[in-house]
Design an enzyme around this catalytic site. Structure first.
Site, PDB file in Angstrom:
ATOM      1  N   THR A 136      33.283  89.908 -21.865  1.00  0.00           N
ATOM      2  CA  THR A 136      33.286  90.742 -23.066  1.00  0.00           C
ATOM      3  C   THR A 136      32.319  90.220 -24.128  1.00  0.00           C
ATOM      4  O   THR A 136      32.027  89.022 -24.168  1.00  0.00           O
ATOM      5  CB  THR A 136      34.721  90.770 -23.650  1.00  0.00           C
ATOM      6  OG1 THR A 136      34.705  91.348 -24.945  1.00  0.00           O
ATOM      7  CG2 THR A 136      35.313  89.363 -23.785  1.00  0.00           C
ATOM      8  N   ASP A 137      31.905  91.117 -25.013  1.00  0.00           N
ATOM      9  CA  ASP A 137      31.052  90.700 -26.143  1.00  0.00           C
ATOM     10  C   ASP A 137      31.848  89.883 -27.163  1.00  0.00           C
ATOM     11  O   ASP A 137      31.265  89.213 -28.016  1.00  0.00           O
ATOM     12  CB  ASP A 137      30.398  91.919 -26.815  1.00  0.00           C
ATOM     13  CG  ASP A 137      31.387  92.949 -27.352  1.00  0.00           C
ATOM     14  OD1 ASP A 137      32.619  92.751 -27.197  1.00  0.00           O
ATOM     15  OD2 ASP A 137      30.937  93.963 -27.919  1.00  0.00           O
ATOM     16  N   GLU A 138      33.194  89.930 -27.074  1.00  0.00           N
ATOM     17  CA  GLU A 138      34.014  89.249 -28.091  1.00  0.00           C
ATOM     18  C   GLU A 138      33.853  87.734 -28.050  1.00  0.00           C
ATOM     19  O   GLU A 138      34.199  87.051 -29.004  1.00  0.00           O
ATOM     20  CB  GLU A 138      35.494  89.632 -27.944  1.00  0.00           C
ATOM     21  CG  GLU A 138      35.712  91.106 -28.137  1.00  0.00           C
ATOM     22  CD  GLU A 138      37.150  91.486 -28.477  1.00  0.00           C
ATOM     23  OE1 GLU A 138      37.947  90.599 -28.807  1.00  0.00           O
ATOM     24  OE2 GLU A 138      37.451  92.682 -28.407  1.00  0.00           O
ATOM     25  N   TYR A 162      42.650  86.112 -27.136  1.00  0.00           N
ATOM     26  CA  TYR A 162      42.034  86.861 -26.028  1.00  0.00           C
ATOM     27  C   TYR A 162      40.596  86.404 -25.818  1.00  0.00           C
ATOM     28  O   TYR A 162      40.204  86.010 -24.706  1.00  0.00           O
ATOM     29  CB  TYR A 162      42.077  88.376 -26.305  1.00  0.00           C
ATOM     30  CG  TYR A 162      41.102  89.158 -25.438  1.00  0.00           C
ATOM     31  CD1 TYR A 162      41.304  89.271 -24.060  1.00  0.00           C
ATOM     32  CD2 TYR A 162      39.962  89.761 -25.989  1.00  0.00           C
ATOM     33  CE1 TYR A 162      40.398  89.962 -23.254  1.00  0.00           C
ATOM     34  CE2 TYR A 162      39.062  90.452 -25.193  1.00  0.00           C
ATOM     35  CZ  TYR A 162      39.280  90.550 -23.825  1.00  0.00           C
ATOM     36  OH  TYR A 162      38.379  91.224 -23.027  1.00  0.00           O
ATOM     37  N   LYS A 166      38.795  84.436 -22.677  1.00  0.00           N
ATOM     38  CA  LYS A 166      37.658  84.985 -21.913  1.00  0.00           C
ATOM     39  C   LYS A 166      36.481  84.001 -21.988  1.00  0.00           C
ATOM     40  O   LYS A 166      35.768  83.805 -21.004  1.00  0.00           O
ATOM     41  CB  LYS A 166      37.245  86.362 -22.445  1.00  0.00           C
ATOM     42  CG  LYS A 166      38.228  87.493 -22.164  1.00  0.00           C
ATOM     43  CD  LYS A 166      38.438  87.793 -20.680  1.00  0.00           C
ATOM     44  CE  LYS A 166      37.243  88.427 -20.007  1.00  0.00           C
ATOM     45  NZ  LYS A 166      37.586  88.851 -18.611  1.00  0.00           N
TER      46      LYS A 166
HETATM   47  P1  NAD Z   1      43.200  96.484 -18.359  1.00  0.00           P
HETATM   48  O1  NAD Z   1      44.135  95.717 -19.201  1.00  0.00           O
HETATM   49  O2  NAD Z   1      43.178  97.963 -18.427  1.00  0.00           O
HETATM   50  O3  NAD Z   1      43.430  96.113 -16.818  1.00  0.00           O
HETATM   51  C1  NAD Z   1      43.661  94.806 -16.381  1.00  0.00           C
HETATM   52  C2  NAD Z   1      44.121  94.867 -14.930  1.00  0.00           C
HETATM   53  O4  NAD Z   1      44.304  93.520 -14.457  1.00  0.00           O
HETATM   54  C3  NAD Z   1      45.469  95.580 -14.741  1.00  0.00           C
HETATM   55  O5  NAD Z   1      45.409  96.437 -13.640  1.00  0.00           O
HETATM   56  C4  NAD Z   1      46.446  94.446 -14.495  1.00  0.00           C
HETATM   57  O6  NAD Z   1      47.552  94.809 -13.703  1.00  0.00           O
HETATM   58  C5  NAD Z   1      45.550  93.425 -13.793  1.00  0.00           C
HETATM   59  N1  NAD Z   1      46.052  92.054 -13.935  1.00  0.00           N
HETATM   60  C6  NAD Z   1      46.451  91.434 -15.082  1.00  0.00           C
HETATM   61  N2  NAD Z   1      46.895  90.197 -14.810  1.00  0.00           N
HETATM   62  C7  NAD Z   1      46.749  90.012 -13.464  1.00  0.00           C
HETATM   63  C8  NAD Z   1      47.019  88.951 -12.589  1.00  0.00           C
HETATM   64  N3  NAD Z   1      47.545  87.801 -13.027  1.00  0.00           N
HETATM   65  N4  NAD Z   1      46.754  89.100 -11.266  1.00  0.00           N
HETATM   66  C9  NAD Z   1      46.237  90.275 -10.802  1.00  0.00           C
HETATM   67  N5  NAD Z   1      45.968  91.336 -11.591  1.00  0.00           N
HETATM   68  C10 NAD Z   1      46.220  91.199 -12.909  1.00  0.00           C
HETATM   69  O7  NAD Z   1      41.764  95.869 -18.670  1.00  0.00           O
HETATM   70  P2  NAD Z   1      40.358  96.603 -18.787  1.00  0.00           P
HETATM   71  O8  NAD Z   1      40.202  97.151 -20.133  1.00  0.00           O
HETATM   72  O9  NAD Z   1      40.167  97.461 -17.593  1.00  0.00           O
HETATM   73  O10 NAD Z   1      39.394  95.320 -18.678  1.00  0.00           O
HETATM   74  C11 NAD Z   1      38.985  94.818 -17.410  1.00  0.00           C
HETATM   75  C12 NAD Z   1      38.107  93.596 -17.623  1.00  0.00           C
HETATM   76  O11 NAD Z   1      36.983  93.935 -18.407  1.00  0.00           O
HETATM   77  C13 NAD Z   1      38.798  92.459 -18.369  1.00  0.00           C
HETATM   78  O12 NAD Z   1      38.387  91.244 -17.792  1.00  0.00           O
HETATM   79  C14 NAD Z   1      38.290  92.570 -19.801  1.00  0.00           C
HETATM   80  O13 NAD Z   1      38.257  91.320 -20.426  1.00  0.00           O
HETATM   81  C15 NAD Z   1      36.883  93.103 -19.553  1.00  0.00           C
HETATM   82  N6  NAD Z   1      36.308  93.934 -20.625  1.00  0.00           N
HETATM   83  C16 NAD Z   1      36.992  95.001 -21.146  1.00  0.00           C
HETATM   84  C17 NAD Z   1      36.393  95.817 -22.105  1.00  0.00           C
HETATM   85  C18 NAD Z   1      37.104  97.027 -22.672  1.00  0.00           C
HETATM   86  O14 NAD Z   1      36.586  97.650 -23.608  1.00  0.00           O
HETATM   87  N7  NAD Z   1      38.255  97.421 -22.184  1.00  0.00           N
HETATM   88  C19 NAD Z   1      35.093  95.532 -22.532  1.00  0.00           C
HETATM   89  C20 NAD Z   1      34.419  94.426 -22.001  1.00  0.00           C
HETATM   90  C21 NAD Z   1      35.029  93.646 -21.022  1.00  0.00           C
HETATM   91  O1  DAU Z   2      34.506  94.443 -27.316  1.00  0.00           O
HETATM   92  C1  DAU Z   2      35.073  94.477 -26.045  1.00  0.00           C
HETATM   93  C2  DAU Z   2      36.573  94.431 -26.155  1.00  0.00           C
HETATM   94  O2  DAU Z   2      36.979  95.697 -26.644  1.00  0.00           O
HETATM   95  C3  DAU Z   2      37.274  94.113 -24.850  1.00  0.00           C
HETATM   96  O3  DAU Z   2      36.926  92.825 -24.442  1.00  0.00           O
HETATM   97  C4  DAU Z   2      38.792  94.207 -25.010  1.00  0.00           C
HETATM   98  O4  DAU Z   2      39.426  94.026 -23.765  1.00  0.00           O
HETATM   99  C5  DAU Z   2      39.128  95.588 -25.531  1.00  0.00           C
HETATM  100  O5  DAU Z   2      40.516  95.680 -25.771  1.00  0.00           O
HETATM  101  C6  DAU Z   2      38.359  95.877 -26.819  1.00  0.00           C
HETATM  102  O6  DAU Z   2      38.835  95.042 -27.913  1.00  0.00           O
HETATM  103  P1  DAU Z   2      38.997  95.604 -29.404  1.00  0.00           P
HETATM  104  O7  DAU Z   2      39.953  94.743 -30.099  1.00  0.00           O
HETATM  105  O8  DAU Z   2      37.673  95.847 -30.023  1.00  0.00           O
HETATM  106  O9  DAU Z   2      39.614  97.062 -29.045  1.00  0.00           O
HETATM  107  P2  DAU Z   2      40.852  97.881 -29.648  1.00  0.00           P
HETATM  108  O10 DAU Z   2      40.796  99.220 -29.020  1.00  0.00           O
HETATM  109  O11 DAU Z   2      42.109  97.120 -29.602  1.00  0.00           O
HETATM  110  O12 DAU Z   2      40.430  98.024 -31.182  1.00  0.00           O
HETATM  111  C7  DAU Z   2      39.199  98.616 -31.564  1.00  0.00           C
HETATM  112  C8  DAU Z   2      39.110  98.565 -33.070  1.00  0.00           C
HETATM  113  O13 DAU Z   2      40.079  99.461 -33.618  1.00  0.00           O
HETATM  114  C9  DAU Z   2      39.413  97.206 -33.659  1.00  0.00           C
HETATM  115  O14 DAU Z   2      38.584  96.994 -34.796  1.00  0.00           O
HETATM  116  C10 DAU Z   2      40.868  97.315 -34.112  1.00  0.00           C
HETATM  117  C11 DAU Z   2      40.995  98.777 -34.489  1.00  0.00           C
HETATM  118  N1  DAU Z   2      42.332  99.381 -34.297  1.00  0.00           N
HETATM  119  C12 DAU Z   2      42.901  99.280 -33.051  1.00  0.00           C
HETATM  120  C13 DAU Z   2      44.148  99.822 -32.814  1.00  0.00           C
HETATM  121  C14 DAU Z   2      44.789  99.690 -31.460  1.00  0.00           C
HETATM  122  C15 DAU Z   2      42.965 100.078 -35.316  1.00  0.00           C
HETATM  123  O15 DAU Z   2      42.422 100.197 -36.440  1.00  0.00           O
HETATM  124  N2  DAU Z   2      44.187 100.629 -35.077  1.00  0.00           N
HETATM  125  C16 DAU Z   2      44.811 100.510 -33.871  1.00  0.00           C
HETATM  126  O16 DAU Z   2      45.956 101.012 -33.732  1.00  0.00           O
END
Ligand code: NAD
Ligand code: DAU
Length: 359
Positions: A136-138, A162, A166
């Site tokens: 992630t970019d975080e 988180y 990562k």
């Molecule tokens: P998600 O939370 O939707 O899915 C995570 C999946 O991993 C689920 O299916 C869960 O059951 C599985 N999992 C969790 N713990 C596990 C374990 N111990 N063993 C096996 N499986 C397990 O997550 P996502 O949003 O699809 O993100 C996927 C990946 O991409 C993550 O590594 C996250 O850090 C990264 N990522 C997410 C975003 C985003 O915007 N969502 C952006 C950049 C990177």
């Molecule tokens: O940047 C990549 C990341 O993006 C991934 O690595 C993470 O897995 C993914 O969850 C996401 O993280 P964020 O914290 O940026 O996403 P989230 O959707 O939780 O929140 C996006 C923005 O919106 C953040 O500034 C918090 C705000 N927010 C979120 C929720 C859930 C609100 O204002 N209200 C809300 O109820």
């Protein structure tokens, strides 16, 4: 036939990636999806592929060494795409330990098992094996100025449990590449949106709350900036990095689509009003009056913005889905998948929501 081991394939990005890969490669690849099915994992996301002969689901925990080694012993894995993680920042603030367990320890188990299966007696590796760690970019922390961007060379400065977990997992992958010349890549992507995203995250939560006529909880002043990318573009980038990227390299993935949270919420309201017919009774209550400012997230990062220059120059990847189009596709998907939303928001979700938002 090339065999992929995808971890976390029942989650949001993992399931979209599996759909993308079958659409692209059809029967010429095999995918083994390893997922323990936490609250975020949902096999309904994979209904369309579950009967394919070239798809296998294995319920296993990535921290379980024996289970993961056994998978590598049973199948000749060519590609690992490692998505499995605890992924929600708010949950990490409340309960950090499971993030260390899954994200750090789980990644160590994945690396060790792949290394053991792929390593040759001379310390080299079987040909054409690759491990891609999805990150992630975080990990880069938070930007303050509008003209700053995250590059692959930006120092790590994670703030939340988180992003710290990562960052720890990324460091382990880097250590395996440096120490053992382990054949891997890391991708650091910005915020994804699209179908099958669990409604604890901003976009599906706001869409669902609008459709339910519930308040839209905006953290702080609503001016935090995220860089949004349509999930299929991320899936494509992962595949391109794995096939065309230089081994041992990190690639940043992002859409150059930075928006304040409040802008996103306004776009969702406007788009829903545009899509829903006047006869739909939900339309009347979908207005800006639902917007409710709530207490800010602890340690809330102000701005993320990826510079995707390297992946563009070296591999030729660029985002294809413009936000205007992507958000429409996404909203339509959630409207058309009411049953999916109902299933994922029953039970535990209600408890999470009321504890989180005290609503
Ligand atoms: P998600 O939370 O939707 O899915 C995570 C999946 O991993 C689920 O299916 C869960 O059951 C599985 N999992 C969790 N713990 C596990 C374990 N111990 N063993 C096996 N499986 C397990 O997550 P996502 O949003 O699809 O993100 C996927 C990946 O991409 C993550 O590594 C996250 O850090 C990264 N990522 C997410 C975003 C985003 O915007 N969502 C952006 C950049 C990177
Ligand atoms: O940047 C990549 C990341 O993006 C991934 O690595 C993470 O897995 C993914 O969850 C996401 O993280 P964020 O914290 O940026 O996403 P989230 O959707 O939780 O929140 C996006 C923005 O919106 C953040 O500034 C918090 C705000 N927010 C979120 C929720 C859930 C609100 O204002 N209200 C809300 O109820």
């Amino acid at each position: 036939m090339r065999t992929y081991l995808v971890t976390g394939g029942a989650g949001f990005i993992g399931s979209n990636y599996i759909h993308y890969m079958f659409k692209k490669y059809g029967d010429s690849i095999r995918i083994i999806n390893v997922d323990v099915l936490t609250y975020a994992g949902n096999l309904e996301n994979l209904k369309d592929v579950e009967n394919r002969d070239n798809y296998i689901f294995i319920k296993a925990d990535i921290t379980d060494k024996d289970a993961i080694s056994k998978i590598f012993e049973t199948y000749d894995i060519d590609r690992v795409v490692h998505f499995a993680a605890e992924s929600h920042v708010d949950r990490s603030i409340k309960n950090p330990e499971v993030f260390v367990q899954t994200n750090v320890l789980g990644t160590a188990v994945m690396l060790n098992s792949a290394k053991a299966a792929w390593e040759l007696p001379d310390g080299g590796y079987k040909p054409d094996k690759r491990f891609l760690h999805v990150s992630t970019d975080e990990v880069y922390g938070s930007l303050t100025n509008d003209d700053e961007y995250f590059y692959e060379t930006t120092p790590y400065a994670p703030h939340s449990p988180y992003s710290a977990s990562k960052a720890g997992s990324d460091m382990l992958v880097k250590a395996y590449m440096d120490t053992y010349k382990f054949p891997a890549n890391i991708t650091n992507c910005s915020n994804n949106y699209g179908p099958y995203q669990f409604p604890e995250k901003l976009i599906p939560l706001m869409i669902n709350n609008c459709l339910q006529g519930k308040n839209l909880p905006v953290y702080g002043d609503g001016k935090n900036v995220r860089d949004w990318l349509y999930v299929e573009d991320h899936a494509k980038a992962i595949d391109m990095v794995q096939e065309q990227g230089r081994l041992f390299e990190t690639y940043n993935i992002g859409g150059h689509n930075e928006k304040q949270n409040i802008e996103i919420i306004n776009i969702i309201i406007e788009t829903l009003r545009e899509i829903l017919p006047d006869s739909d009774p939900r339309k009347a209550h979908i207005t800006k009056d639902l917007i409710t400012y709530v207490e800010d997230r602890k340690g809330h990062d102000r701005r993320y913005a990826i510079a995707p220059d390297k992946i563009g120059a070296e591999i030729g990847w660029k985002p294809e889905t413009m936000f205007k189009e992507g958000i429409k596709l996404t909203i339509k998907w959630y409207i058309e998948h009411e049953e999916w939303m109902k299933n994922v928001t029953s039970g535990d979700y209600q408890k999470y929501y009321s504890e989180m938002y005290k609503d």
